[in-house]
Design a protein around this motif. Structure first.
Motif, mmCIF file in Angstrom:
data_model
loop_
_atom_site.group_PDB
_atom_site.id
_atom_site.type_symbol
_atom_site.label_atom_id
_atom_site.label_comp_id
_atom_site.label_asym_id
_atom_site.label_seq_id
_atom_site.Cartn_x
_atom_site.Cartn_y
_atom_site.Cartn_z
ATOM 1 N N GLN A 50 34.093 68.568 -19.710
ATOM 2 C CA GLN A 50 34.334 67.345 -18.941
ATOM 3 C C GLN A 50 33.026 66.744 -18.435
ATOM 4 O O GLN A 50 32.859 65.519 -18.412
ATOM 5 C CB GLN A 50 35.288 67.618 -17.779
ATOM 6 C CG GLN A 50 36.708 67.889 -18.217
ATOM 7 C CD GLN A 50 37.259 66.768 -19.080
ATOM 8 O OE1 GLN A 50 37.166 65.596 -18.745
ATOM 9 N NE2 GLN A 50 37.816 67.126 -20.226
ATOM 10 N N THR A 51 32.084 67.594 -18.042
ATOM 11 C CA THR A 51 30.773 67.122 -17.596
ATOM 12 C C THR A 51 30.088 66.336 -18.712
ATOM 13 O O THR A 51 29.534 65.265 -18.482
ATOM 14 C CB THR A 51 29.900 68.317 -17.171
ATOM 15 O OG1 THR A 51 30.507 68.950 -16.041
ATOM 16 C CG2 THR A 51 28.490 67.893 -16.810
ATOM 17 N N ILE A 52 30.147 66.866 -19.922
ATOM 18 C CA ILE A 52 29.532 66.196 -21.073
ATOM 19 C C ILE A 52 30.221 64.862 -21.335
ATOM 20 O O ILE A 52 29.572 63.819 -21.501
ATOM 21 C CB ILE A 52 29.587 67.108 -22.318
ATOM 22 C CG1 ILE A 52 28.702 68.339 -22.107
ATOM 23 C CG2 ILE A 52 29.184 66.337 -23.571
ATOM 24 C CD1 ILE A 52 28.885 69.436 -23.146
ATOM 25 N N LYS A 53 31.547 64.853 -21.356
ATOM 26 C CA LYS A 53 32.297 63.624 -21.643
ATOM 27 C C LYS A 53 32.072 62.539 -20.589
ATOM 28 O O LYS A 53 32.077 61.353 -20.900
ATOM 29 C CB LYS A 53 33.790 63.930 -21.732
ATOM 30 C CG LYS A 53 34.176 64.727 -22.952
ATOM 31 C CD LYS A 53 35.656 65.027 -22.928
ATOM 32 C CE LYS A 53 36.110 65.797 -24.139
ATOM 33 N NZ LYS A 53 37.556 66.064 -24.109
ATOM 34 N N LYS A 54 31.868 62.945 -19.341
ATOM 35 C CA LYS A 54 31.663 61.984 -18.252
ATOM 36 C C LYS A 54 30.233 61.472 -18.177
ATOM 37 O O LYS A 54 29.916 60.629 -17.342
ATOM 38 C CB LYS A 54 32.026 62.633 -16.917
ATOM 39 C CG LYS A 54 33.500 62.874 -16.745
ATOM 40 C CD LYS A 54 33.761 63.558 -15.416
ATOM 41 C CE LYS A 54 35.228 63.849 -15.231
ATOM 42 N NZ LYS A 54 35.472 64.552 -13.951
ATOM 43 N N GLY A 55 29.350 61.999 -19.025
ATOM 44 C CA GLY A 55 27.972 61.534 -19.025
ATOM 45 C C GLY A 55 27.145 62.075 -17.881
ATOM 46 O O GLY A 55 26.183 61.454 -17.446
ATOM 47 N N GLN A 56 27.492 63.241 -17.392
ATOM 48 C CA GLN A 56 26.784 63.835 -16.270
ATOM 49 C C GLN A 56 25.813 64.920 -16.742
ATOM 50 O O GLN A 56 25.867 65.371 -17.881
ATOM 51 C CB GLN A 56 27.786 64.440 -15.286
ATOM 52 C CG GLN A 56 28.735 63.415 -14.713
ATOM 53 C CD GLN A 56 29.851 64.038 -13.903
ATOM 54 O OE1 GLN A 56 30.157 65.206 -14.040
ATOM 55 N NE2 GLN A 56 30.473 63.231 -13.060
ATOM 56 N N ALA A 57 24.933 65.343 -15.836
ATOM 57 C CA ALA A 57 24.019 66.477 -16.028
ATOM 58 C C ALA A 57 23.114 66.318 -17.249
ATOM 59 O O ALA A 57 22.796 67.273 -17.924
ATOM 60 C CB ALA A 57 24.806 67.779 -16.105
ATOM 61 N N GLY A 58 22.710 65.080 -17.545
ATOM 62 C CA GLY A 58 21.808 64.842 -18.659
ATOM 63 C C GLY A 58 22.468 64.256 -19.894
ATOM 64 O O GLY A 58 21.786 63.890 -20.845
ATOM 65 N N PHE A 59 23.795 64.152 -19.896
ATOM 66 C CA PHE A 59 24.526 63.650 -21.066
ATOM 67 C C PHE A 59 24.932 62.182 -20.907
ATOM 68 O O PHE A 59 25.982 61.769 -21.364
ATOM 69 C CB PHE A 59 25.766 64.509 -21.326
ATOM 70 C CG PHE A 59 25.439 65.915 -21.746
ATOM 71 C CD1 PHE A 59 25.028 66.185 -23.034
ATOM 72 C CD2 PHE A 59 25.542 66.962 -20.851
ATOM 73 C CE1 PHE A 59 24.724 67.482 -23.428
ATOM 74 C CE2 PHE A 59 25.244 68.266 -21.230
ATOM 75 C CZ PHE A 59 24.825 68.521 -22.521
ATOM 76 N N ALA A 60 24.092 61.393 -20.247
ATOM 77 C CA ALA A 60 24.392 59.980 -20.020
ATOM 78 C C ALA A 60 24.063 59.153 -21.256
ATOM 79 O O ALA A 60 23.226 59.562 -22.057
ATOM 80 C CB ALA A 60 23.604 59.477 -18.814
ATOM 81 N N PRO A 61 24.713 58.003 -21.400
ATOM 82 C CA PRO A 61 25.767 57.448 -20.566
ATOM 83 C C PRO A 61 27.139 58.014 -20.932
ATOM 84 O O PRO A 61 27.302 58.621 -21.993
ATOM 85 C CB PRO A 61 25.702 55.955 -20.883
ATOM 86 C CG PRO A 61 25.244 55.896 -22.305
ATOM 87 C CD PRO A 61 24.306 57.060 -22.460
ATOM 88 N N MET A 62 28.079 57.797 -20.048
ATOM 89 C CA MET A 62 29.431 58.281 -20.292
ATOM 90 C C MET A 62 29.949 57.741 -21.620
ATOM 91 O O MET A 62 29.793 56.560 -21.930
ATOM 92 C CB MET A 62 30.364 57.834 -19.161
ATOM 93 C CG MET A 62 31.768 58.383 -19.312
ATOM 94 S SD MET A 62 32.787 58.129 -17.847
ATOM 95 C CE MET A 62 33.343 56.468 -18.121
ATOM 96 N N GLY A 63 30.509 58.628 -22.423
ATOM 97 C CA GLY A 63 31.074 58.240 -23.699
ATOM 98 C C GLY A 63 30.125 58.375 -24.877
ATOM 99 O O GLY A 63 30.549 58.254 -26.021
ATOM 100 N N ALA A 64 28.839 58.610 -24.610
ATOM 101 C CA ALA A 64 27.873 58.732 -25.705
ATOM 102 C C ALA A 64 27.967 60.090 -26.401
ATOM 103 O O ALA A 64 27.507 60.237 -27.528
ATOM 104 C CB ALA A 64 26.454 58.513 -25.190
ATOM 105 N N PHE A 65 28.573 61.061 -25.728
ATOM 106 C CA PHE A 65 28.707 62.402 -26.286
ATOM 107 C C PHE A 65 30.180 62.804 -26.356
ATOM 108 O O PHE A 65 30.969 62.414 -25.495
ATOM 109 C CB PHE A 65 27.981 63.429 -25.399
ATOM 110 C CG PHE A 65 26.492 63.262 -25.373
ATOM 111 C CD1 PHE A 65 25.680 63.991 -26.219
ATOM 112 C CD2 PHE A 65 25.890 62.382 -24.480
ATOM 113 C CE1 PHE A 65 24.302 63.850 -26.194
ATOM 114 C CE2 PHE A 65 24.518 62.226 -24.446
ATOM 115 C CZ PHE A 65 23.726 62.960 -25.310
ATOM 116 N N GLU A 66 30.529 63.567 -27.357
ATOM 117 C CA GLU A 66 31.858 64.171 -27.463
ATOM 118 C C GLU A 66 31.702 65.668 -27.221
ATOM 119 O O GLU A 66 30.657 66.243 -27.548
ATOM 120 C CB GLU A 66 32.443 63.977 -28.853
ATOM 121 C CG GLU A 66 32.878 62.578 -29.158
ATOM 122 C CD GLU A 66 33.497 62.499 -30.533
ATOM 123 O OE1 GLU A 66 34.739 62.391 -30.605
ATOM 124 O OE2 GLU A 66 32.741 62.552 -31.522
ATOM 125 N N ALA A 67 32.743 66.299 -26.711
ATOM 126 C CA ALA A 67 32.703 67.743 -26.492
ATOM 127 C C ALA A 67 34.105 68.321 -26.633
ATOM 128 O O ALA A 67 35.090 67.689 -26.241
ATOM 129 C CB ALA A 67 32.146 68.062 -25.107
#
Length: 103
Positions: A50-67
């Protein structure tokens, strides 16, 4: 403050770049899935997903990463292992839609 600084505010939270290195590795190979983490409990894996999907903790912006998570049994012990897989989709898909009538 004597000057104005125009910039986007950082992602909310106190450890915004905890996984910056992992995010950069994913960005280097867009669209490819990578097994990033291994957990013994589903809850911790779900939280990180969920952290990755929300774009938090270095995975910004929200939606740019799938997990996603996948649970497997260890061949040696038979214990459950929960893997977290992620990939970088990019930001092109995140652009806002055009106003009505402008297609």
């Amino acid at each position: 403050m004597s000057e104005f600084i125009w910039e986007e505010p950082p992602v909310w939270g106190f450890n915004n770049a905890k996984y910056h290195r992992e995010a950069e590795v994913l960005k280097s190979r867009p669209g490819e899935w990578c097994r990033l983490f291994e957990f013994s409990r589903q809850g911790r894996a779900n939280t990180l997903t969920q952290t990755i999907k929300k774009g938090q903790a270095g995975f910004a912006p929200m939606g740019a990463f799938e997990a996603v998570t996948r649970t497997v049994k260890s061949g040696q012990t038979g214990d459950r292992i929960v893997y977290v897989y992620a990939r970088y989709k990019g930001v092109a898909e995140l652009s806002s839609p055009s106003p009505r009538g402008e297609e």
